[in-house]
Design a protein around this motif. Structure first.
Motif, PDB file in Angstrom:
ATOM      1  N   LYS A 144      64.250   1.696  41.779  1.00 52.74           N
ATOM      2  CA  LYS A 144      64.269   3.134  41.470  1.00 52.74           C
ATOM      3  C   LYS A 144      63.887   3.391  40.020  1.00 52.74           C
ATOM      4  N   GLU A 145      64.419   2.545  39.151  1.00 54.46           N
ATOM      5  CA  GLU A 145      64.130   2.694  37.720  1.00 54.46           C
ATOM      6  C   GLU A 145      62.648   2.532  37.438  1.00 54.46           C
ATOM      7  N   LEU A 146      62.020   1.526  38.043  1.00 54.20           N
ATOM      8  CA  LEU A 146      60.595   1.272  37.817  1.00 54.20           C
ATOM      9  C   LEU A 146      59.720   2.307  38.510  1.00 54.20           C
ATOM     10  N   GLN A 147      60.187   2.828  39.662  1.00 52.15           N
ATOM     11  CA  GLN A 147      59.412   3.844  40.370  1.00 52.15           C
ATOM     12  C   GLN A 147      59.317   5.135  39.562  1.00 52.15           C
ATOM     13  N   ASN A 148      60.321   5.403  38.731  1.00 47.05           N
ATOM     14  CA  ASN A 148      60.264   6.579  37.861  1.00 47.05           C
ATOM     15  C   ASN A 148      59.163   6.445  36.814  1.00 47.05           C
ATOM     16  N   LYS A 149      58.804   5.195  36.509  1.00 45.80           N
ATOM     17  CA  LYS A 149      57.743   4.934  35.530  1.00 45.80           C
ATOM     18  C   LYS A 149      56.386   4.712  36.212  1.00 45.80           C
ATOM     19  N   ARG A 150      56.436   4.095  37.422  1.00 43.75           N
ATOM     20  CA  ARG A 150      55.178   3.754  38.123  1.00 43.75           C
ATOM     21  C   ARG A 150      55.273   4.251  39.562  1.00 43.75           C
ATOM     22  N   SER A 151      54.685   5.396  39.816  1.00 51.10           N
ATOM     23  CA  SER A 151      54.759   6.001  41.159  1.00 51.10           C
ATOM     24  C   SER A 151      54.075   5.133  42.215  1.00 51.10           C
ATOM     25  N   SER A 152      53.169   4.261  41.785  1.00 50.84           N
ATOM     26  CA  SER A 152      52.436   3.409  42.739  1.00 50.84           C
ATOM     27  C   SER A 152      53.302   2.284  43.288  1.00 50.84           C
ATOM     28  N   LEU A 153      54.483   2.081  42.697  1.00 50.84           N
ATOM     29  CA  LEU A 153      55.359   0.989  43.123  1.00 50.84           C
ATOM     30  C   LEU A 153      56.199   1.455  44.315  1.00 50.84           C
ATOM     31  N   THR A 154      55.679   1.225  45.503  1.00 49.83           N
ATOM     32  CA  THR A 154      56.390   1.600  46.731  1.00 49.83           C
ATOM     33  C   THR A 154      56.991   0.358  47.372  1.00 49.83           C
ATOM     34  N   MET A 155      57.904   0.565  48.321  1.00 49.42           N
ATOM     35  CA  MET A 155      58.518  -0.562  49.023  1.00 49.42           C
ATOM     36  C   MET A 155      57.451  -1.348  49.798  1.00 49.42           C
ATOM     37  N   LYS A 156      56.497  -0.621  50.386  1.00 44.60           N
ATOM     38  CA  LYS A 156      55.416  -1.287  51.129  1.00 44.60           C
ATOM     39  C   LYS A 156      54.558  -2.115  50.188  1.00 44.60           C
ATOM     40  N   ASN A 157      54.299  -1.561  49.005  1.00 44.26           N
ATOM     41  CA  ASN A 157      53.491  -2.267  48.011  1.00 44.26           C
ATOM     42  C   ASN A 157      54.188  -3.551  47.571  1.00 44.26           C
ATOM     43  N   ILE A 158      55.490  -3.481  47.355  1.00 40.72           N
ATOM     44  CA  ILE A 158      56.254  -4.669  46.939  1.00 40.72           C
ATOM     45  C   ILE A 158      56.248  -5.707  48.050  1.00 40.72           C
ATOM     46  N   ALA A 159      56.452  -5.248  49.291  1.00 42.50           N
ATOM     47  CA  ALA A 159      56.451  -6.173  50.434  1.00 42.50           C
ATOM     48  C   ALA A 159      55.118  -6.901  50.531  1.00 42.50           C
ATOM     49  N   ASN A 160      54.010  -6.179  50.310  1.00 39.19           N
ATOM     50  CA  ASN A 160      52.683  -6.799  50.341  1.00 39.19           C
ATOM     51  C   ASN A 160      52.540  -7.870  49.255  1.00 39.19           C
ATOM     52  N   GLN A 161      53.079  -7.589  48.061  1.00 36.24           N
ATOM     53  CA  GLN A 161      53.018  -8.570  46.978  1.00 36.24           C
ATOM     54  C   GLN A 161      53.833  -9.811  47.304  1.00 36.24           C
ATOM     55  N   LEU A 162      54.918  -9.631  48.068  1.00 33.13           N
ATOM     56  CA  LEU A 162      55.761 -10.766  48.446  1.00 33.13           C
ATOM     57  C   LEU A 162      55.169 -11.539  49.618  1.00 33.13           C
ATOM     58  N   GLY A 163      54.257 -10.907  50.360  1.00 36.19           N
ATOM     59  CA  GLY A 163      53.667 -11.552  51.529  1.00 36.19           C
ATOM     60  C   GLY A 163      54.593 -11.519  52.727  1.00 36.19           C
ATOM     61  N   ILE A 164      55.406 -10.450  52.845  1.00 41.37           N
ATOM     62  CA  ILE A 164      56.305 -10.301  53.991  1.00 41.37           C
ATOM     63  C   ILE A 164      56.088  -8.927  54.597  1.00 41.37           C
ATOM     64  N   GLN A 165      56.572  -8.752  55.829  1.00 39.70           N
ATOM     65  CA  GLN A 165      56.398  -7.470  56.505  1.00 39.70           C
ATOM     66  C   GLN A 165      57.310  -6.409  55.870  1.00 39.70           C
ATOM     67  N   ALA A 166      56.796  -5.192  55.821  1.00 37.96           N
ATOM     68  CA  ALA A 166      57.562  -4.091  55.240  1.00 37.96           C
ATOM     69  C   ALA A 166      58.846  -3.837  56.018  1.00 37.96           C
TER      70      ALA A 166
END
Length: 272
Positions: free
Chosen positions: A17-39
């Motif tokens: 939540k803290e980082l999303q306030n700074k970077r709107s592009s940081l979504t849960m789906k985006n993080i899941a993709n970076q981890l290589g796991i399903q959303a």
């Protein structure tokens, strides 16, 4: 601070939540993709108590969320505690967690205390009036009736009270509920040249001094400037004499009766 929490998933949620306030592009789906796991699995991880990421995925997530090395170790310890089955290991991890939390809380408290101390010291050093009030309180007349200094220093009651609060915050005096002076503590009031604000303090005080000198009649002051030529050897001898003089003045002041506040300026330097 993450050490206020023992739920490692809550720590991760808060950081996202803290980082999303700074970077709107940081979504849960985006993080899941970076981890290589399903959303959907990533969502289950946060919403189902028994679902956990692998250590490798958790480590990568902590790096994405910009945790420090110390914070990463703390989060992994919380995860280990949550998953531990053997009670003795669980007890051990609990002690490790509490030790880390205690150390970090103490560290933060110390840091806050030091910041407050520096702020209080700055208020004292950046106010020439504070020094004058401090010195005046060694005089019985003003210590017993401190508000007489309002007229002497041309201060309002509120301004004078603020100066007393600054002195109290720096543990120079002890104040009663109605601003009566309970104690003026014995301590050196001059800062050495290694203090970062000492020269600023001197400059502000000299400005105040120059303003005051213009008001004082000639018969009540000794004020002079001497500009001269000499050689390096003579200059060194003058510096020694300068230091001897200041030591003599200090000894005279020590044994005197504090019945007034005086000023002595004495500068010696090379122009070029």
């Amino acid at each position: 601070m993450i050490y206020d929490y023992t739920d490692y998933k809550l720590i991760l949620k808060n950081r996202i939540k803290e980082l999303q306030n700074k970077r709107s592009s940081l979504t849960m789906k985006n993080i899941a993709n970076q981890l290589g796991i399903q959303a959907t699995y990533f969502s289950k991880f946060f919403n189902q108590e028994q679902v956990h990421l692998s250590d490798d995925h958790l480590f990568l997530l902590l790096e994405i969320l910009e945790f420090s090395h110390e914070e990463i170790e703390y989060v992994f310890t919380l995860k280990s505690f949550l998953q531990a089955q053997v009670q003795t290991r669980k007890n051990h991890l609990f002690k490790v967690i509490e030790k880390l939390r205690k150390e970090k809380r103490l560290s933060v408290d110390d840091a806050e205390s030091n910041i407050n101390k520096i702020e209080d010291e700055m208020k004292y050093l950046l106010s020439p009036i504070c020094l004058l009030v401090h010195l005046a309180l060694y005089v019985d007349e003003y210590r017993k009736m401190p508000f007489k200094l309002c007229d002497a220093l041309n201060l309002t009651t509120q301004q004078f009270q603020e100066n007393l609060r600054i002195l109290a915050a720096n543990e120079i005096i002890s104040l009663g509920e109605n601003y009566e002076i309970l104690e003026v503590k014995s301590r050196r009031i001059h800062y050495g040249k290694d203090h970062p604000l000492m020269r600023v303090h001197q400059a502000l005080l000299k400005t105040k001094i120059n303003s005051e000198l213009l008001k004082i009649e000639e018969k009540d002051k000794q004020s002079m400037l001497v500009t001269f030529t000499a050689d390096e050897h003579s200059y060194e001898k003058m510096k020694e004499a300068f230091q001897r003089f200041m030591r003599e003045m200090e000894e005279i002041a020590k044994v005197s009766n504090p019945s007034g506040v005086y000023q002595l300026n004495f500068d010696l330097f090379k122009w070029f």
